[in-house]
Design an enzyme around this catalytic site. Structure first.
Site, PDB file in Angstrom:
ATOM      1  CE1 TYR A  74      46.970  40.519  34.786  1.00  0.00           C
ATOM      2  CE2 TYR A  74      46.919  42.916  34.771  1.00  0.00           C
ATOM      3  CZ  TYR A  74      47.622  41.734  34.853  1.00  0.00           C
ATOM      4  OH  TYR A  74      49.001  41.778  34.993  1.00  0.00           O
ATOM      5  CB  SER A  84      49.383  45.076  37.293  1.00  0.00           C
ATOM      6  OG  SER A  84      49.072  45.626  36.029  1.00  0.00           O
TER       7      SER A  84
END
Length: 252
Positions: A157, A144
Site C-alpha cells: 500500500y 495517502s
C-alpha cells in the site's frame, strides 16, 4: 465566484464509489452539478450511491470493474467514454493488505499494486488521451498519508501511494500544456473500511488521534470540498499538487 466551483455540464467517472471516500466524492461532484458515473468492483456495488444522488436531484449512473484486471479496467474506460466525454476522472478505488514485510505474500503485493496504481494509470491514460484531444480535463488521484511516510505492515500500500504521488506529478508535467490538471488528494486518517483494523487497535487509534491537531479522525464528507475544488475551474492553475486533507496530521 460560485460559478468557479460549478461542475454543471461536466461528466465525472469516480472509481471506488460504492462506499467511504469514493461515495462521498461522487455525491459531492453531483451536488456541484456533474453527471457522475459511479464505478465499483461489483455489478450492483454503486446502486446505493447512484440512488442517493438521484434522490437529491442529481444525475448518476453505475458501472463496474475489477480494478485488479487490466482487461476489466480497459472495458471500464471504454464503457465510460461510450456515454460521452468524461471531463473529470477520480481514481479512488483502492485496496490494502496487512502483513509484516518479511512475510508479505507476493500475490497480495501484485493485487494491491494492480488496484491502487496500475488501474489509476491505465484509466488516466485512456481518458487522458480524449482529454488531450479536447484540450480540457481534470484528473484527481487519491494518495495517502503513506505517500509521505512508511507505515507499518503495509509495504505494498505504501509503495502504491508513493507511486500515485509520482504519477500525478509526471502526468501533470506532460499534460498541463493541453489544459489538463492532474492532482491528488492525500486523506489523513479517515473512518472507512480500509482503516477498520487501525480503528479497532486501541493503542494505535489513540496514538493517531493524539497526533491529529483537529483531535478526531476524518469523515468521508470532509473530502467533499477538496474534490469539488480540484475538479472545478477554481483549480485551473493548480497542477501536479498533492493536497493533504488530514486535520493537520502532517503539520504536527
Amino acid at each position: 465566484m460560485a460559478s468557479l466551483f460549478s461542475l454543471a455540464g461536466q461528466t465525472a467517472l469516480v472509481t471506488g464509489a460504492s462506499r467511504g471516500l469514493g461515495r462521498a466524492i461522487a455525491v459531492a461532484l453531483a451536488q456541484a452539478g456533474a453527471t457522475v458515473l459511479c464505478a465499483s468492483s461489483s455489478a450492483n456495488g454503486s446502486n446505493d450511491t447512484v440512488a442517493a444522488i438521484k434522490e437529491a436531484g442529481g444525475k448518476a449512473g453505475a458501472l463496474a470493474a475489477d480494478l485488479s484486471s487490466e482487461a476489466a479496467v480497459e472495458q471500464l474506460a471504454a464503457q465510460a467514454l461510450a456515454q460521452g466525454p468524461v471531463h473529470i476522472l477520480v481514481n479512488c478505488g483502492g485496496t490494502i493488505f496487512r502483513a509484516p514485510a518479511h512475510q508479505f505474500p507476493m500475490n497480495e503485493w501484485h493485487k494491491v499494486m494492480a488496484v491502487n496504481l496500475d488501474a489509476a494509470f491505465l484509466l488516466s491514460q485512456r481518458l487522458g488521451a480524449e482529454m488531450i484531444k479536447r484540450k480540457q480535463g481534470k484528473i484527481i488521484n487519491i494518495a495517502s498519508m503513506l505517500s509521505y511516510s512508511g507505515g507499518i505492515t503495509v509495504p505494498a500500500y505504501t509503495a502504491s501511494k508513493h507511486a500515485i504521488a509520482g504519477v500525478t506529478k509526471a502526468l501533470a508535467n506532460e499534460w498541463a500544456q493541453h489544459n489538463i490538471q492532474v492532482n491528488a488528494i492525500a486523506p489523513g486518517y479517515f473512518s472507512t473500511d480500509n482503516t477498520a483494523a487501525l480503528q479497532a487497535d486501541t493503542a494505535r487509534n489513540a496514538a493517531i488521534t493524539a497526533r491529529i491537531p483537529a483531535g478526531r479522525w476524518g469523515e468521508p464528507e470532509d473530502l467533499a470540498g477538496a474534490a469539488v475544488f480540484l475538479a472545478s475551474n477554481a483549480a485551473n492553475y493548480v497542477n501536479g499538487h498533492v493536497l493533504a486533507v488530514d486535520g493537520g496530521w502532517l503539520a504536527r
